[in-house]
Design a protein around this motif. Structure first.
Motif, PDB file in Angstrom:
ATOM      1  N   HIS A   1       0.823  -1.200   0.000  1.00  0.00           N
ATOM      2  CA  HIS A   1       0.000   0.000   0.000  1.00  0.00           C
ATOM      3  C   HIS A   1       0.863   1.258   0.000  1.00  0.00           C
ATOM      4  O   HIS A   1       1.628   1.472   0.937  1.00  0.00           O
TER       5      HIS A   1
ATOM      6  N   ASP B   1      -5.149   5.257   4.100  1.00  0.00           N
ATOM      7  CA  ASP B   1      -6.574   5.406   3.786  1.00  0.00           C
ATOM      8  C   ASP B   1      -7.334   5.972   4.989  1.00  0.00           C
ATOM      9  O   ASP B   1      -7.312   5.385   6.075  1.00  0.00           O
TER      10      ASP B   1
ATOM     11  N   HIS C   1      -9.511   7.909  -5.219  1.00  0.00           N
ATOM     12  CA  HIS C   1     -10.846   7.328  -5.021  1.00  0.00           C
ATOM     13  C   HIS C   1     -11.911   8.387  -4.761  1.00  0.00           C
ATOM     14  O   HIS C   1     -12.923   8.122  -4.110  1.00  0.00           O
TER      15      HIS C   1
ATOM     16  N   HIS D   1     -13.436   5.978   0.856  1.00  0.00           N
ATOM     17  CA  HIS D   1     -12.292   6.441   1.653  1.00  0.00           C
ATOM     18  C   HIS D   1     -11.438   7.391   0.830  1.00  0.00           C
ATOM     19  O   HIS D   1     -11.568   7.471  -0.401  1.00  0.00           O
TER      20      HIS D   1
ATOM     21  N   HIS E   1      -7.605   7.953  -0.235  1.00  0.00           N
ATOM     22  CA  HIS E   1      -6.239   7.433  -0.281  1.00  0.00           C
ATOM     23  C   HIS E   1      -5.312   8.630  -0.410  1.00  0.00           C
ATOM     24  O   HIS E   1      -5.378   9.368  -1.390  1.00  0.00           O
TER      25      HIS E   1
HETATM   26 ZN   LIG Z   1      -5.179   3.477  -0.170  1.00  0.00          ZN
END
Ligand SMILES: [Zn+2]
Length: 213
Positions: free
Chosen positions: A102, A106, A152, A184, A186
């Motif tokens: 990752h 998030d 996102h 969410h 990011h």
């Molecule tokens: Zn993320």
């Protein structure tokens, strides 16, 4: 006035003068002697002693640089008290196609929450796979090129490429576009091109502006 009376008066006057004069004179002398014999009361600044003191306490010119250093104002993109659903680094993929390494953090502040630019900069075209509706801002922060990426976000909410933004400007709204397992934000931070770093310690070290919603 007779010569005898004048003589007596002179004697009396001179005696009183002696008495009066002697006491303060001797007191002054003692005080002066005491002060003049105290060690360490005399300051003699020679070239040698000045050089020695300069060596012991060197002049710190670099402190001027410190006071002149310009720290670029940085703020959180969303309320820093928002829940965090995924941290930076290795993880089990939270969705089919989601990364196992990752490259960001998030936050789940809720759908539609405004996302703010962390610092002054310009929105650039640097598409990051899987982030859906995203904004990448190029900054110069404390003399270093830094990119912040917001992924996102809701379709149509992203600020256009080429836009100059100020810290705090809304650049999008929290959504669920791209490879995402739920609503969410990011947040990714890159130092130089494509060098992703853990956003949380970097943000904590650089945020200069209190969150004011
Ligand atoms: Zn993320």
């Amino acid at each position: 006035m007779s010569r005898r009376r004048l003589g007596v008066l002179t004697v009396l006057l001179s005696m009183s003068l002696v008495v009066i004069h002697d006491l303060p004179a001797s007191a002054t002398t003692i005080a002066q002697e005491e002060s003049s014999t105290l060690p360490g009361q005399e300051l003699v600044l020679t070239d040698a002693s000045f050089a020695a003191s300069a060596m012991k306490v060197p002049v710190m010119n670099d402190r001027d640089d410190f006071s002149l250093t310009y720290y670029t104002p940085v703020q959180w993109p969303i309320n820093p008290g928002s829940p965090i659903s995924s941290y930076f680094g290795g993880r089990a993929a939270p969705c089919a196609g989601c990364s196992t390494n990752h490259h960001g953090v998030d936050f789940t502040p809720g759908a539609g929450v405004p996302v703010h630019a962390i610092a002054d900069g310009v929105v650039v075209s640097m598409p990051i796979g899987g982030l859906g509706t995203q904004v990448v801002i190029k900054h110069v922060i404390d003399g270093q090129t830094v990119y912040s990426a917001y992924g996102h976000m809701q379709s149509g909410s992203a600020t256009a490429v080429g836009t100059r933004v100020r810290m705090g400007d809304v650049v999008g709204r929290v959504g669920n576009t791209g490879m995402s397992s739920g609503t969410h934000l990011h947040l990714a931070i890159m130092v130089g091109d494509w060098n992703f770093i853990d956003p949380l310690p970097w943000m904590r070290a650089h945020v200069t502006e209190a969150w004011n919603g």
